[in-house]
Design an enzyme around this catalytic site. Sequence first.
Site, PDB file in Angstrom:
ATOM      1  N   GLU A  28       0.885  -1.168   0.000  1.00 50.16           N
ATOM      2  CA  GLU A  28       0.000   0.000   0.000  1.00 50.16           C
ATOM      3  C   GLU A  28       0.923   1.218   0.000  1.00 50.16           C
ATOM      4  OE1 GLU A  28      -2.309   1.271   3.670  1.00 50.16           O
ATOM      5  OE2 GLU A  28      -3.866   0.278   2.463  1.00 50.16           O
ATOM      6  N   GLN A  46      -2.387  15.762  -8.229  1.00 51.06           N
ATOM      7  CA  GLN A  46      -1.961  15.345  -9.560  1.00 51.06           C
ATOM      8  C   GLN A  46      -0.889  14.272  -9.422  1.00 51.06           C
ATOM      9  OE1 GLN A  46      -1.235  18.687 -12.217  1.00 51.06           O
ATOM     10  NE2 GLN A  46       0.594  17.693 -13.007  1.00 51.06           N
ATOM     11  N   ASP A  47      -0.931  13.274 -10.297  1.00 50.96           N
ATOM     12  CA  ASP A  47       0.135  12.281 -10.411  1.00 50.96           C
ATOM     13  C   ASP A  47       0.835  12.512 -11.740  1.00 50.96           C
ATOM     14  OD1 ASP A  47      -0.544  11.089  -8.028  1.00 50.96           O
ATOM     15  OD2 ASP A  47      -1.243   9.217  -8.900  1.00 50.96           O
ATOM     16  N   HIS A  62      14.266  21.231 -10.737  1.00 47.01           N
ATOM     17  CA  HIS A  62      13.039  21.993 -10.972  1.00 47.01           C
ATOM     18  C   HIS A  62      12.321  22.331  -9.663  1.00 47.01           C
ATOM     19  CE1 HIS A  62      12.894  19.379 -14.845  1.00 47.01           C
ATOM     20  NE2 HIS A  62      13.669  20.426 -15.029  1.00 47.01           N
ATOM     21  N   LYS A  72       6.299  17.002  -3.253  1.00 46.53           N
ATOM     22  CA  LYS A  72       6.311  15.841  -4.142  1.00 46.53           C
ATOM     23  C   LYS A  72       6.532  14.567  -3.341  1.00 46.53           C
ATOM     24  CE  LYS A  72       8.223  18.401  -8.052  1.00 46.53           C
ATOM     25  NZ  LYS A  72       9.340  18.511  -9.007  1.00 46.53           N
ATOM     26  N   TYR A 132       5.312  10.422  -9.518  1.00 49.47           N
ATOM     27  CA  TYR A 132       5.288  11.274  -8.334  1.00 49.47           C
ATOM     28  C   TYR A 132       3.982  12.039  -8.230  1.00 49.47           C
ATOM     29  CZ  TYR A 132       7.005  14.999 -11.475  1.00 49.47           C
ATOM     30  OH  TYR A 132       7.170  15.894 -12.496  1.00 49.47           O
ATOM     31  N   ASP A 143       7.078  28.139 -13.036  1.00 52.31           N
ATOM     32  CA  ASP A 143       8.048  27.076 -13.265  1.00 52.31           C
ATOM     33  C   ASP A 143       9.452  27.671 -13.230  1.00 52.31           C
ATOM     34  OD1 ASP A 143       8.933  24.505 -13.947  1.00 52.31           O
ATOM     35  OD2 ASP A 143       8.916  24.993 -16.080  1.00 52.31           O
ATOM     36  N   LYS A 169      15.498  22.785 -22.069  1.00 48.48           N
ATOM     37  CA  LYS A 169      15.152  23.604 -20.911  1.00 48.48           C
ATOM     38  C   LYS A 169      16.190  23.438 -19.801  1.00 48.48           C
ATOM     39  CE  LYS A 169      11.779  23.511 -17.164  1.00 48.48           C
ATOM     40  NZ  LYS A 169      10.533  22.904 -16.693  1.00 48.48           N
ATOM     41  N   ASP A 170      16.575  22.194 -19.513  1.00 45.94           N
ATOM     42  CA  ASP A 170      17.526  21.958 -18.421  1.00 45.94           C
ATOM     43  C   ASP A 170      18.943  22.382 -18.773  1.00 45.94           C
ATOM     44  OD1 ASP A 170      15.545  21.142 -16.726  1.00 45.94           O
ATOM     45  OD2 ASP A 170      15.833  19.011 -17.093  1.00 45.94           O
TER      46      ASP A 170
END
Length: 187
Positions: A28, A46-47, A62, A72, A132, A143, A169-170
């Site tokens: 679980e 949100q997942d 991030h 998270k 996550y 962001d 972006k990264d």
Amino acid sequence: MEVIATAIPDVCLVRPKRHGDPRGWFSEVWNRQRFAEAGLDFDWMQDNQSLSGPAGTLRGLHFQTPPFAQTKLVRVLAGAILDVAVDLRRGSPWFGRHVAVELSAGQPDQILIPRGFAHGFVTLKPNTQVLYKVDAPYAPDHDAGIAWNDPDLAIAWPVGPENVHLSDKDRRQPAWRELPDAFSWSE
């Protein structure tokens, strides 16, 4: 379920029990009541799931700024990662320090990363899947990120710039010293 503090106490490992038999195991991984009883009472909304093909894929570092900062809860469904959380809370005794934890599909550990931390991970195996939960929605205008290899952070990533797989972006994330104060620490 066991909750284990890391070197930065607000970041913790969550170890759900696994119940095994000759068929395999059952776990679980999230239960609102059990998490609340352990002091981890979050309203997950949100997942998110990612698949990274090659080993050495790095996602991060991030975070989202207030009012859309996110807590998270991260776990690995397939493969393995080195997961990193960097404390962004000005005034915190751990400001600018990080926690790095290896997570894999072969063990039950999850990492809880509270608001006020940058988050990133690098895959250690091909075809790694990460799932996550977050307690705030994605907000593009909030962001933000930090360069994954910033020397001021001194993160010992198991991959170097010559063989890391990054998004555009990264590749363009700003340095730690350029980071605006978005979070403050309170006891």
